[in-house]
Design a protein around this motif. Structure first.
Motif, PDB file in Angstrom:
ATOM      1  N   GLY A   1     -37.064 -41.159  -4.226  1.00  0.00           N
ATOM      2  CA  GLY A   1     -35.978 -40.490  -4.914  1.00  0.00           C
ATOM      3  C   GLY A   1     -34.757 -40.237  -4.043  1.00  0.00           C
ATOM      4  N   LEU A   2     -34.919 -40.380  -2.723  1.00  0.00           N
ATOM      5  CA  LEU A   2     -33.794 -40.195  -1.807  1.00  0.00           C
ATOM      6  C   LEU A   2     -32.968 -41.465  -1.651  1.00  0.00           C
ATOM      7  CD1 LEU A   2     -35.594 -38.221   1.065  1.00  0.00           C
ATOM      8  CD2 LEU A   2     -34.152 -37.287  -0.755  1.00  0.00           C
ATOM      9  N   GLY A   3     -33.407 -42.555  -2.294  1.00  0.00           N
ATOM     10  CA  GLY A   3     -32.667 -43.798  -2.179  1.00  0.00           C
ATOM     11  C   GLY A   3     -33.036 -44.622  -0.966  1.00  0.00           C
ATOM     12  N   LEU A   4     -34.193 -44.367  -0.374  1.00  0.00           N
ATOM     13  CA  LEU A   4     -34.673 -45.116   0.784  1.00  0.00           C
ATOM     14  C   LEU A   4     -35.704 -46.162   0.369  1.00  0.00           C
ATOM     15  CD1 LEU A   4     -35.197 -42.041   3.113  1.00  0.00           C
ATOM     16  CD2 LEU A   4     -33.701 -43.957   3.680  1.00  0.00           C
ATOM     17  N   GLU A   5     -35.776 -47.262   1.119  1.00  0.00           N
ATOM     18  CA  GLU A   5     -36.926 -48.150   0.997  1.00  0.00           C
ATOM     19  C   GLU A   5     -38.121 -47.386   1.549  1.00  0.00           C
ATOM     20  OE1 GLU A   5     -34.677 -52.402   2.014  1.00  0.00           O
ATOM     21  OE2 GLU A   5     -36.364 -51.734   3.213  1.00  0.00           O
ATOM     22  N   VAL A   6     -39.146 -47.196   0.757  1.00  0.00           N
ATOM     23  CA  VAL A   6     -40.316 -46.443   1.205  1.00  0.00           C
ATOM     24  C   VAL A   6     -41.406 -47.420   1.627  1.00  0.00           C
ATOM     25  CG1 VAL A   6     -41.836 -44.514   0.698  1.00  0.00           C
ATOM     26  CG2 VAL A   6     -39.768 -44.830  -0.649  1.00  0.00           C
ATOM     27  N   CYS A   7     -41.905 -47.220   2.844  1.00  0.00           N
ATOM     28  CA  CYS A   7     -42.985 -48.065   3.372  1.00  0.00           C
ATOM     29  C   CYS A   7     -44.136 -47.160   3.789  1.00  0.00           C
ATOM     30  CB  CYS A   7     -42.468 -48.864   4.567  1.00  0.00           C
ATOM     31  SG  CYS A   7     -43.722 -49.907   5.368  1.00  0.00           S
ATOM     32  N   CYS A   8     -45.358 -47.654   3.654  1.00  0.00           N
ATOM     33  CA  CYS A   8     -46.538 -46.925   4.132  1.00  0.00           C
ATOM     34  C   CYS A   8     -47.404 -47.834   4.990  1.00  0.00           C
ATOM     35  CB  CYS A   8     -47.380 -46.404   2.967  1.00  0.00           C
ATOM     36  SG  CYS A   8     -46.762 -44.891   2.200  1.00  0.00           S
ATOM     37  N   ALA A   9     -48.098 -47.226   5.938  1.00  0.00           N
ATOM     38  CA  ALA A   9     -49.124 -47.902   6.731  1.00  0.00           C
ATOM     39  C   ALA A   9     -50.316 -46.963   6.760  1.00  0.00           C
ATOM     40  CB  ALA A   9     -48.621 -48.195   8.141  1.00  0.00           C
ATOM     41  N   LEU A  10     -51.296 -47.244   5.914  1.00  0.00           N
ATOM     42  CA  LEU A  10     -52.398 -46.302   5.691  1.00  0.00           C
ATOM     43  C   LEU A  10     -53.769 -46.914   5.942  1.00  0.00           C
ATOM     44  CD1 LEU A  10     -51.068 -45.001   2.229  1.00  0.00           C
ATOM     45  CD2 LEU A  10     -50.568 -44.019   4.485  1.00  0.00           C
ATOM     46  N   GLY A  11     -53.801 -48.147   6.439  1.00  0.00           N
ATOM     47  CA  GLY A  11     -55.081 -48.819   6.612  1.00  0.00           C
ATOM     48  C   GLY A  11     -55.416 -49.698   5.416  1.00  0.00           C
ATOM     49  N   MET A  12     -56.686 -49.972   5.238  1.00  0.00           N
ATOM     50  CA  MET A  12     -57.120 -50.878   4.171  1.00  0.00           C
ATOM     51  C   MET A  12     -56.922 -50.244   2.797  1.00  0.00           C
ATOM     52  SD  MET A  12     -60.525 -52.706   5.759  1.00  0.00           S
ATOM     53  CE  MET A  12     -61.363 -51.191   6.228  1.00  0.00           C
ATOM     54  N   LEU A  13     -56.579 -51.094   1.824  1.00  0.00           N
ATOM     55  CA  LEU A  13     -56.301 -50.669   0.454  1.00  0.00           C
ATOM     56  C   LEU A  13     -57.128 -51.472  -0.531  1.00  0.00           C
ATOM     57  CD1 LEU A  13     -52.397 -50.638  -0.002  1.00  0.00           C
ATOM     58  CD2 LEU A  13     -53.882 -48.642   0.009  1.00  0.00           C
ATOM     59  N   THR A  14     -57.498 -50.842  -1.621  1.00  0.00           N
ATOM     60  CA  THR A  14     -58.092 -51.566  -2.740  1.00  0.00           C
ATOM     61  C   THR A  14     -56.972 -51.996  -3.692  1.00  0.00           C
ATOM     62  OG1 THR A  14     -58.372 -49.598  -4.104  1.00  0.00           O
ATOM     63  CG2 THR A  14     -60.183 -50.160  -2.590  1.00  0.00           C
ATOM     64  N   GLU A  15     -57.315 -52.830  -4.656  1.00  0.00           N
ATOM     65  CA  GLU A  15     -56.329 -53.261  -5.653  1.00  0.00           C
ATOM     66  C   GLU A  15     -55.759 -52.067  -6.414  1.00  0.00           C
ATOM     67  OE1 GLU A  15     -57.323 -56.863  -8.040  1.00  0.00           O
ATOM     68  OE2 GLU A  15     -59.225 -56.753  -6.947  1.00  0.00           O
ATOM     69  N   SER A  16     -56.627 -51.167  -6.865  1.00  0.00           N
ATOM     70  CA  SER A  16     -56.160 -50.037  -7.678  1.00  0.00           C
ATOM     71  C   SER A  16     -55.294 -49.090  -6.859  1.00  0.00           C
ATOM     72  CB  SER A  16     -57.350 -49.284  -8.283  1.00  0.00           C
ATOM     73  OG  SER A  16     -58.183 -48.748  -7.266  1.00  0.00           O
TER      74      SER A  16
END
Length: 325
Positions: free
Chosen positions: A128-143
């Motif tokens: 909502g601040l108008g930034l490209e939001v990126c995350c690095a959280l480890g392994m992810l599932t499809e959902s």
């Protein structure tokens, strides 16, 4: 810069990329600079801010990482930050010129629990601040990837670290294939991919090229390719590895730029050990993004201050990039 995805190769061989990497240095940089200018504005560098929203205590055994619980480092374990704290960091990053804000958590994998619900809320508010939001959280599932996409996540970082062949020398708690699957889940969810690697782990040139070849052979190249120099953290198995040679960094950046011309090539960890001239060579070779961090840290390792970075860009005739989407 009138190019399309049809102009991009996805069938690079390791032999071809190794031949590029091994070209005479000035010829290699000249070629990469030409590719860079055809695909990007060479006067712009994207400022990306990286914040550790949960630090230390990770069950993984990545040999380079000071956040692994099994290593005795002086890194202070920190629980997941409050959402309002993260949003305040994001606002300061935006006001300082950053257009991308990446939130990293020292997890092996995302779990469907209250902490992930809090991450989802952080993504929504930073978006909502108008930034490209990126995350690095480890392994992810499809959902989980789909939930992040619905919350407004722009990019997901999941580095390969090194080649498939050398991978087991660095990490035993997660397989190379685990990383490929997470990247596939991110791509399938419609989130852009941020994936690169680290040099200075004790790998060979062939391993460096193997890592790049995996990325450059993907059906769609990662939109973002971080090239990291090992930040040697006291207490980790790689603390005594030699400092990465600057010309090795330049060769990696140039090869990544030639093989993946449309991607953002990010000059990432290790910049504190590079002087301004060395960083200028990296920009000439095709790097068009740097990571900044509050408190002069990149996650848990030292990093230049944002004011120093802005001064450097000004002296080099470069300017912070505006929004890219």
């Amino acid at each position: 810069m009138n190019h399309t995805q049809e102009d991009i190769r996805h069938n690079w061989t390791k032999e071809e990329l190794l031949a590029i990497y091994n070209k005479p240095l000035l010829s290699l940089v000249f070629e990469a600079a030409g590719v860079h200018r055809r695909w990007h504005n060479p006067e712009e560098v994207q400022l990306s801010t990286l914040l550790s929203v949960k630090t230390g205590g990770c069950p993984e055994d990545c040999s380079y990482c000071g956040q692994a619980a099994r290593y005795h480092t002086d890194i202070e374990v920190q629980a997941l930050l409050p959402t309002e704290t993260v949003v305040a960091h994001a606002k300061r990053a935006r006001d300082g010129g950053s257009t991308r804000f990446c939130m990293a958590a020292a997890w092996r994998e995302v779990r469907d629990n209250r902490d992930f619900d809090r991450i989802i809320e952080m993504v929504k508010q930073v978006n909502g601040l108008g930034l490209e939001v990126c995350c690095a959280l480890g392994m992810l599932t499809e959902s989980q990837a789909q939930r992040l996409q619905q919350a407004g996540l722009y990019a997901y970082n999941h580095n390969l670290d090194t080649s498939e062949e050398y991978y087991d020398e660095i990490i035993s708690t997660r397989t190379f294939d685990n990383r490929i699957k997470t990247i596939a889940h991110v791509r399938d969810a419609g989130i852009t991919v941020c994936s690169g690697g680290i040099i200075g782990l004790g790998e060979s040139r062939a391993d460096r090229i193997g890592m790049l070849c995996t990325l450059a052979s993907m059906e769609k190249h990662p939109e973002s390719v971080p090239i990291n120099a090992l930040a040697r953290v006291k207490g980790t198995p790689l603390e005594n590895n030699p400092k990465v040679d600057i010309w090795d960094m330049v060769r990696m950046i140039a090869t990544a730029r030639i093989a993946m011309p449309a991607s953002m090539v990010r000059l990432s960890a290790g910049r504190l050990e590079m002087d301004e001239v060395e960083q200028a060579w990296c920009f000439m070779a095709g790097a068009n993004s740097i990571f900044t961090g509050e408190r002069e840290k990149l996650l848990v390792t030292p990093n230049p201050a944002i004011s120093d970075d802005l001064d450097m860009l000004s002296r080099l005739g470069l300017k912070p990039m505006g929004k890219t989407w």
